[in-house]
Design a protein around this motif. Structure first.
Motif, PDB file in Angstrom:
ATOM      1  N   TYR A  33      90.306  62.166 -87.845  1.00 39.45           N
ATOM      2  CA  TYR A  33      89.169  61.381 -88.302  1.00 39.45           C
ATOM      3  C   TYR A  33      87.946  62.299 -88.463  1.00 39.45           C
ATOM      4  CZ  TYR A  33      91.939  57.874 -85.659  1.00 39.45           C
ATOM      5  OH  TYR A  33      92.942  57.084 -85.132  1.00 39.45           O
ATOM      6  N   TYR A  35      83.906  61.651 -88.479  1.00 44.83           N
ATOM      7  CA  TYR A  35      82.818  60.714 -88.253  1.00 44.83           C
ATOM      8  C   TYR A  35      81.491  61.431 -88.511  1.00 44.83           C
ATOM      9  CZ  TYR A  35      85.588  57.070 -85.806  1.00 44.83           C
ATOM     10  OH  TYR A  35      86.471  56.065 -85.474  1.00 44.83           O
ATOM     11  N   GLN A  37      77.467  61.260 -87.313  1.00 45.25           N
ATOM     12  CA  GLN A  37      76.578  60.689 -86.307  1.00 45.25           C
ATOM     13  C   GLN A  37      75.150  61.118 -86.592  1.00 45.25           C
ATOM     14  OE1 GLN A  37      77.258  61.872 -82.189  1.00 45.25           O
ATOM     15  NE2 GLN A  37      76.336  59.977 -81.425  1.00 45.25           N
ATOM     16  N   PRO A  43      78.622  57.081 -83.837  1.00 44.05           N
ATOM     17  CA  PRO A  43      79.444  57.691 -84.904  1.00 44.05           C
ATOM     18  C   PRO A  43      79.898  56.644 -85.919  1.00 44.05           C
ATOM     19  CG  PRO A  43      80.204  58.362 -82.711  1.00 44.05           C
ATOM     20  CD  PRO A  43      79.227  57.262 -82.509  1.00 44.05           C
ATOM     21  N   LEU A  45      82.600  56.189 -89.211  1.00 45.15           N
ATOM     22  CA  LEU A  45      83.763  56.794 -89.838  1.00 45.15           C
ATOM     23  C   LEU A  45      83.496  57.151 -91.298  1.00 45.15           C
ATOM     24  CD1 LEU A  45      86.829  57.479 -89.418  1.00 45.15           C
ATOM     25  CD2 LEU A  45      87.280  55.280 -90.548  1.00 45.15           C
ATOM     26  N   LEU A  91      81.410  64.900 -86.736  1.00 41.63           N
ATOM     27  CA  LEU A  91      82.373  64.934 -85.646  1.00 41.63           C
ATOM     28  C   LEU A  91      83.786  64.770 -86.169  1.00 41.63           C
ATOM     29  CD1 LEU A  91      80.454  62.540 -83.243  1.00 41.63           C
ATOM     30  CD2 LEU A  91      80.942  64.932 -82.739  1.00 41.63           C
TER      31      LEU A  91
END
Lengths: 114, 112
Positions: A33, A35, A37, A43, A45, A91
């Motif tokens: 994944y 993400y 932030q 976070p 997606l 992330l």
């Protein structure tokens, strides 16, 4: 201890430039994944892979963002051209199964767009 | 549309106090509710999680209370310590279907 590796940790760029982030998930984790932030937020997606296939990229701004996981292992997230509003922490996370249980996050790549 | 609403945004407690962080959700299909802890400059890390078949789960000093009818769950930190100072995120997912969606986070400061 197995961990998710990300690079670079920090990136400063000017708007309209291209940037790329790399992620190496925990060995054997099929799901990866990305993400985003924003400072002071949770976070959100951007894109989700199962092996080399995209499962969900509905929140990825496809006019400027792209992501790939060619061999189903590591992944690259690219932004071109970068805009001021892209400043955020990016992330990467991985998990053993799709949308099941714990996500293991990397330390993130902090992007600042000037 | 925010799928998981978290409160408060920030919280300051004395050492030994019991901070409580709350989350509410709308999607009744959610069946997995974790809490993540994030220290500055680090990625979030799983702290504790619960599924809706139980009303409470305890791991060490951390407890999740779950109220299915109210669609709410909360994190309690017993005997809080300065080392617990971090940002806490609630999250939810539909197992095998949707990825985790996160709340906006609660910044906790535990002062000695």
């Amino acid at each position: 201890e197995a961990e998710v590796a990300q690079s670079p940790r920090y990136k400063i760029t000017e708007k309209s430039q291209a940037v790329a982030f790399w992620c190496d998930p925990i060995s054997g984790h099929a799901t990866l994944y990305w993400y985003r932030q924003i400072l002071g937020q949770g976070p959100e997606l951007l894109v989700q892979f199962q092996d080399e296939s995209v499962v969900d990229d509905s929140q990825l701004p496809k006019d400027r963002f792209s992501a790939e996981r060619l061999k189903g292992v590591d992944s690259t997230l690219k932004i071109q051209p970068a805009e001021l509003g892209d400043s955020a922490m990016y992330l990467c996370a991985s998990s053993g199964q799709l949308n099941t249980g714990e996500l293991f996050f990397g330390e993130g790549s902090r992007l600042t767009v000037l | 549309q925010q799928q998981v609403k978290q409160s408060p945004q920030s919280l300051i407690v004395q050492k030994g106090g019991i901070p409580i962080i709350n989350c509410a959700y709308e999607n009744t299909a959610f069946d997995y509710f974790p809490w993540y802890q994030q220290f500055p400059g680090k990625g979030p890390a799983l702290l504790i999680a619960i599924r809706p078949d139980v009303s409470e789960k305890k791991e060490g000093r951390f407890t999740i209370s779950f109220n299915k009818s109210a669609k709410q769950f909360s994190l309690h930190i017993m005997d809080s310590q300065p080392g617990d100072s971090a940002t806490y995120f609630c999250a939810a997912e539909v197992t095998g279907n949707t990825p985790l969606v996160f709340g906006k986070g609660t910044r906790l400061s535990v002062i000695a």
